[in-house]
Design an enzyme around this catalytic site. Structure first.
Site, PDB file in Angstrom:
ATOM      1  N   GLY A   1       0.168 -30.844 -32.403  1.00  0.00           N
ATOM      2  CA  GLY A   1      -1.083 -30.091 -32.450  1.00  0.00           C
ATOM      3  C   GLY A   1      -1.783 -30.051 -31.097  1.00  0.00           C
TER       4      GLY A   1
ATOM      5  N   GLU B   1      -0.291 -27.275 -29.338  1.00  0.00           N
ATOM      6  CA  GLU B   1      -0.744 -25.996 -29.910  1.00  0.00           C
ATOM      7  C   GLU B   1      -2.120 -25.621 -29.375  1.00  0.00           C
ATOM      8  OE1 GLU B   1       0.179 -27.185 -34.091  1.00  0.00           O
ATOM      9  OE2 GLU B   1       1.154 -25.229 -34.138  1.00  0.00           O
TER      10      GLU B   1
ATOM     11  N   GLU C   1       7.011 -31.618 -33.928  1.00  0.00           N
ATOM     12  CA  GLU C   1       6.807 -31.729 -35.383  1.00  0.00           C
ATOM     13  C   GLU C   1       8.093 -31.956 -36.169  1.00  0.00           C
ATOM     14  OE1 GLU C   1       5.235 -29.685 -33.390  1.00  0.00           O
ATOM     15  OE2 GLU C   1       3.121 -29.562 -33.934  1.00  0.00           O
TER      16      GLU C   1
ATOM     17  N   ALA D   1      -1.273 -34.557 -34.268  1.00  0.00           N
ATOM     18  CA  ALA D   1      -2.031 -34.668 -35.510  1.00  0.00           C
ATOM     19  C   ALA D   1      -2.315 -36.139 -35.813  1.00  0.00           C
ATOM     20  CB  ALA D   1      -1.220 -34.058 -36.646  1.00  0.00           C
TER      21      ALA D   1
END
Ligand code: NAD
Length: 696
Positions: free
Chosen positions: A105, A108, A128, A66
């Site tokens: 992310g 992901e 995270e 992120a």
């Protein structure tokens, strides 16, 4: 989205479309990247000429995670779950070509693809929890479907980062490709079968293995609330409803993102990046280092030698005579031996590292060193004598460093003919373990010498912060005030064990009196004796620690200090200590009063921040976040509180000032409110927002 400026491009290779990210330095998932990905998938999914899609971050990259800066801003659509859903919904095969970091992310997104190909330099993980949050775009739901619940708890709960081969071994990536991973992905994509993890079931697992993984993750978490949340949400995936799992994950993610803990961890994340920016270093080039030397192979010297040998440097370990040199290398061997025993190092690795450390009493060995760290006794006479002799033997251009904890670096530098080459390298015990390295810039330290020290810190995996020259630099200067005020609290009515309990409840691994007992009370005692003549008579002096030392209570090593210790090393409050304290109170006519845990926590936090403010105003610390890094990496300050300056901002500086005024009443001279603190309160500003030179 403006096609020219979008960080996401589409390239065609026949029927295969490559969604190419170009958002330096690491393709963080900023709003523009999310929008670009969404637009690209909308176009490609609808384009009948496209038979397969590859996501690429370019050579050596994928998507590192992120955009953490955005987490402190108001949310701005599109959000990552939408992007991931679009990839997941695509009817054509989608392949992740992972040439570098696929973290958070980024991982992901890779999990939403039908296949993951990794280059040899790939790094994969859902990290995270390190930032106090959990994956928020399906990571907690797709990973257990791919690898099982126990493995998912272990990877997410511990925030592990896997290298390409490790990731392949457990099935997180499908293959590791030597050479051009993008070319391989383009080649293979048309033949890849759709494999939606969102439609898969979580494989049946072993409940005992899941519990064990959860217990390990909780232990490693050290109280990070996100870890318990992650475990909970991962387990919910096993219930089978993917959409419900996603919703639970997103709700937990959003709540955690706004939590004080996550904000503190984000602050530290940025603090680490900021710490390397040092004024006056533009254009300075670090001097090359291959051979180094350590003078003094005691507690610190041995640990420093290990840290340097671990970084691949050849180390001469210089002692006063051959026997002392042998004792020194025995300490080094012992440090490595413990790692072997703990399973962290093999015998062969130990032999390889030990071979880099050469004990000697021959000062001529210093002539070939690129950098020398002195770690002899904390005594100005000893240090200036060593630097005088070092000046005579060290080669021109060698960096001359000292590990002094408190002493005047300019005075040490003045013992040489080359003060520009002298710098402080203040390690923390145990030096091979503790992350903090205070790099002390003396008045005449050359920019490239400072740059060399910072480069060495990076090479050793340390968190370096730059400090100016003063008594105790940043860390010990503030710590001394913290300790002094802890003793005032005791003399005014708190028991040492109450102070420690309050600090441990706040999040410190150990209270200050327990820490003193562990380090030994004699060192601070000797320092107080040295300073007795120059101490301000208006500064309140607590003699309790002196009484303890005079009774032979030097801490753990003598079985007694602030606490009593039994044969097994278990501590307990000691009536003898309570009596010494009671006598001290009576002598000063102090009527003891009660302090609650919050009273103690607020007082000690306030005085730390106040001294930090003085260090900032004097230019000893460049920024408040450097002080925070020093305390979380070197003094056991809880990371979840973000460091003393961050925590003071969170407490509110008006409140901090009020507490400092009370502390001034209690402590007298030396405890005055910092003018900078007063000014920040007046202007309604924070430490985090303060920059050197911006004050009126
Ligand atoms: P120590 O007493 O364990 O070791 C000092 C070593 O230096 C001894 O082995 C001694 O033989 C050697 N020595 C003394 N004079 C020498 C000389 N002229 N030539 C070569 N060797 C010489 O001390 P320590 O705890 O390792 O501390 C060393 C330095 O590190 C001090 O300046 C101290 O303030 C600083 N320091 C200590 C700590 C800590 O927690 N112990 C932390 C940070 C910094």
């Amino acid at each position: 989205m403006d096609a020219v400026t979008s960080p996401v491009r589409i390239e065609r290779h026949g029927g295969v479309a490559v969604v190419a990210l170009d958002h330096p330095p690491v393709n963080a998932l900023s709003r523009a990247v999310r929008q670009g990905l969404l637009d690209a998938f909308a176009a490609l999914c609808a384009d009948p000429s496209v038979i397969a899609i590859v996501i690429s971050g370019g050579p050596g990259r994928f998507i590192a995670g992120a955009d953490i800066r955005e987490m402190n801003l108001p949310p701005d659509a599109p959000f990552l779950p939408e992007v991931v859903a679009a990839i997941d919904a695509c009817a054509k095969p989608v392949v992740a070509a992972i040439a570098g970091a696929a973290l958070g992310g980024g991982c992901e997104i890779a999990l939403a693809c039908d296949a993951r190909l990794a280059g040899p330099k790939a790094l994969v993980g859902l990290t995270e929890t390190r930032l106090g949050i959990i994956p928020g775009a399906g990571g907690t739901q797709r990973l257990p479907r791919l690898l099982g619940t126990a493995q998912a708890i272990s990877l997410i709960g511990e925030g592990r980062v896997l290298k390409a081969e490790e990731a392949r071994a457990i099935g997180l990536v499908d293959a590791v490709v030597e050479g051009d991973v993008l070319a391989a992905a383009i080649d293979r994509a048309p033949a890849i079968a759709k494999r939606r993890l969102s439609a898969a079931a979580v494989p049946a697992g072993d409940a005992a293995a899941e519990d064990a993984a959860a217990a390990r993750a909780r232990k490693a978490a050290k109280g990070v609330p996100a870890v318990a949340e992650a475990i909970h949400v991962i387990r919910a995936a096993g219930e089978g409803d993917f959409a419900a799992g996603l919703a639970a994950e997103r709700a937990a993610f959003l709540a955690l993102r706004e939590s004080a803990e996550a904000k503190a961890l984000r602050h530290l994340f940025f603090a680490e990046r900021e710490a390397g920016k040092v004024p006056g270093l533009q254009g300075a080039v670090a001097r090359p280092l291959a051979r180094v030397a350590v003078i003094g192979a005691g507690t610190m010297g041995a640990g420093i030698a290990v840290a340097m040998a671990d970084a691949g440097l050849e180390v001469a370990l210089v002692e006063r005579d051959a026997d002392a040199a042998q004792a020194g290398i025995a300490r080094v061997r012992d440090l490595y031996g413990r790692q072997v025993k703990g399973g962290r190092l093999s015998e062969a690795q130990m032999a390889e590292k030990l071979a880099r450390v050469a004990p000697t009493a021959d000062w001529a060995q210093l002539g070939s060193a690129d950098l020398v760290v002195e770690a002899a006794f904390e005594d100005m006479g000893v240090k200036t004598d060593i630097f005088r002799r070092l000046d005579a033997v060290a080669r021109p251009g060698a960096v001359l460093a000292t590990n002094t904890s408190y002493l005047d670096l300019d005075a040490i530098a003045a013992a040489t003919s080359r003060p520009q080459d002298v710098v402080g390298l203040h390690f923390f015990a145990p030096a091979n373990v503790m992350k903090l390295l205070e790099v002390v810039r003396a008045a005449r330290t050359a920019p490239d010498v400072l740059a060399t020290a910072l480069a060495l810190g990076r090479r050793m995996g340390k968190q370096a912060i730059v400090a100016g020259n003063c008594d105790g630099f940043i860390g010990n200067r503030i710590y001394a005030v913290y300790r002094r005020h802890a003793e005032y609290l005791v003399e005014d009515g708190a028991a040492p064990e109450e102070v420690d309990a309050a600090l441990e409840a706040y999040g410190f691994a150990m209270g200050i009196f327990s820490v003193s007992d562990m380090s030994g009370l004699d060192i601070a005692y000797a320092m107080r004796q040295r300073r007795a003549a120059t101490r301000d008579p208006n500064e309140r002096y607590v003699a309790i620690a002196d009484r303890l030392v005079e009774q032979g209570r030097l801490g753990r090593k003598t079985g007694a200090g602030w606490y009593a210790y039994d044969a097994a090393g278990t501590k307990s409050a000691d009536p003898v200590v309570a009596e010494i304290i009671a006598v001290a109170r009576t002598e000063k006519g102090i009527a003891p009063r009660a302090f609650s845990a919050p009273d103690i926590q607020r007082r000690l936090l306030a005085v730390m921040a106040n001294e930090g403010a003085k260090a900032l105003a004097e230019g000893i610390a460049l920024r408040a976040s450097d002080i925070d890094l020093a305390f979380v990496n070197g003094y056991g300050f809880p990371r979840l509180k973000g460091g003393p300056m961050w925590a003071a901002d969170a407490m509110g500086l008006t409140e901090v000032l009020r507490e400092v005024e009370a502390a001034h009443q209690a402590g007298g001279a030396g405890s005055e409110p910092a003018p900078l603190l007063v000014e920040l309160v007046r202007k309604g500003c924070t430490f985090a927002g303060w920059r050197q030179g911006e004050e009126e």
